[in-house]
Scaffold this active site. Sequence first.
Site, PDB file in Angstrom:
ATOM      1  N   ASP A 252       0.857  -1.185   0.000  1.00  0.00           N
ATOM      2  CA  ASP A 252       0.000   0.000   0.000  1.00  0.00           C
ATOM      3  C   ASP A 252       0.893   1.234   0.000  1.00  0.00           C
ATOM      4  OD1 ASP A 252      -1.704   2.127   0.458  1.00  0.00           O
ATOM      5  OD2 ASP A 252      -2.988   1.026   1.839  1.00  0.00           O
TER       6      ASP A 252
ATOM      7  N   ILE B 228      -0.874   9.099   8.696  1.00  0.00           N
ATOM      8  CA  ILE B 228      -1.618   8.182   9.556  1.00  0.00           C
ATOM      9  C   ILE B 228      -1.214   6.741   9.250  1.00  0.00           C
ATOM     10  CG2 ILE B 228      -3.564   9.763   9.744  1.00  0.00           C
ATOM     11  CD1 ILE B 228      -5.070   7.994   7.719  1.00  0.00           C
TER      12      ILE B 228
ATOM     13  N   HIS C  25       0.339   7.772   4.120  1.00  0.00           N
ATOM     14  CA  HIS C  25       0.932   7.093   5.264  1.00  0.00           C
ATOM     15  C   HIS C  25       2.421   7.386   5.434  1.00  0.00           C
ATOM     16  CE1 HIS C  25      -2.881   5.077   5.314  1.00  0.00           C
ATOM     17  NE2 HIS C  25      -2.686   4.631   4.096  1.00  0.00           N
TER      18      HIS C  25
ATOM     19  N   GLY D 184      -5.150   1.668   7.810  1.00  0.00           N
ATOM     20  CA  GLY D 184      -6.220   0.970   8.515  1.00  0.00           C
ATOM     21  C   GLY D 184      -5.989  -0.526   8.550  1.00  0.00           C
TER      22      GLY D 184
END
Length: 295
Positions: free
Chosen positions: A195, A215, A200, A218
Amino acid sequence: MPIDPAKATAAEPRTVPLSWDHKDVLLYHLGIGAGSRQGAPGAATDPRELRYTLESRLHVLPSFATVAGGGMALAGGLTAPGVDVDLAAVLHGGQSVVLHRPIPLRSAAGTRQTSRVEAVFDKGKAALIVLRADVADDDGPLWTCGSEIFVKGEGGFGGERGSTGRLEAPARAADLTAERHVREDQALLYRLSGDWNPLHADPEFAALAGYDKPILHGLCSYGIALKAVVDTVLGGEVARVRSYRTRFAGVVFPGETLRVRMWRDAPRPGRVQLTATAVEREDAPVLTDTVVEHD
């Protein structure tokens, strides 16, 4: 508009070859914090952690399904016909994995993934894209992944709203609680499993998406929470997991601590309900509507 719901859902499923080996499994496990138990001395050589980090003892955590082959399930959905979105507007809304067999350490010849857009819902200020990916090899089905992707600013097209049901946490103290510290570099390591969204890693890109800093993925929180359940409820036996689903309710910032509360379901003994929260932000919700079904 960037999303054409009719075109997206009518498109033929895409089938692509999928491959991985033990190195991909090891990298994924390290990306979700394997080898570290809250910084406890000797954690890296703890036999409970070597099941995730040493190839001679290795087993595969079922949430690896979400990144096998470099995360093709999500990548394929975001490039499907009728879907053209800005990554800065994308949020992962929910994820499920149903296991048909334990995941092998390496893919066999003939392993393939078939993916499609199942639905596009109108959530008002956002569109919700529902993806399904089925993985099989020559011996039959391996797993099915379901993903829900919110695209901010793409709602309001007059489509169906979809389900709004929620699973409330039990009104009693959790049976088990585990805390897992998220290292400052956790997202940088996890993104090597496929990803590459700069949300991120890149502070400037994160600011465009409305965040003070990058962040955590998830799906990294998703893997951390499942590992906590396997290690504390299932005795470290990954093959007992039959399915795992969650709704992403909030973000985690690298450097924070994830608190995982677990409730055994007495009427249904093969079921664990859990929540995950960010300790440093007064237990702000991270994962909700979350269930692990197991043998």
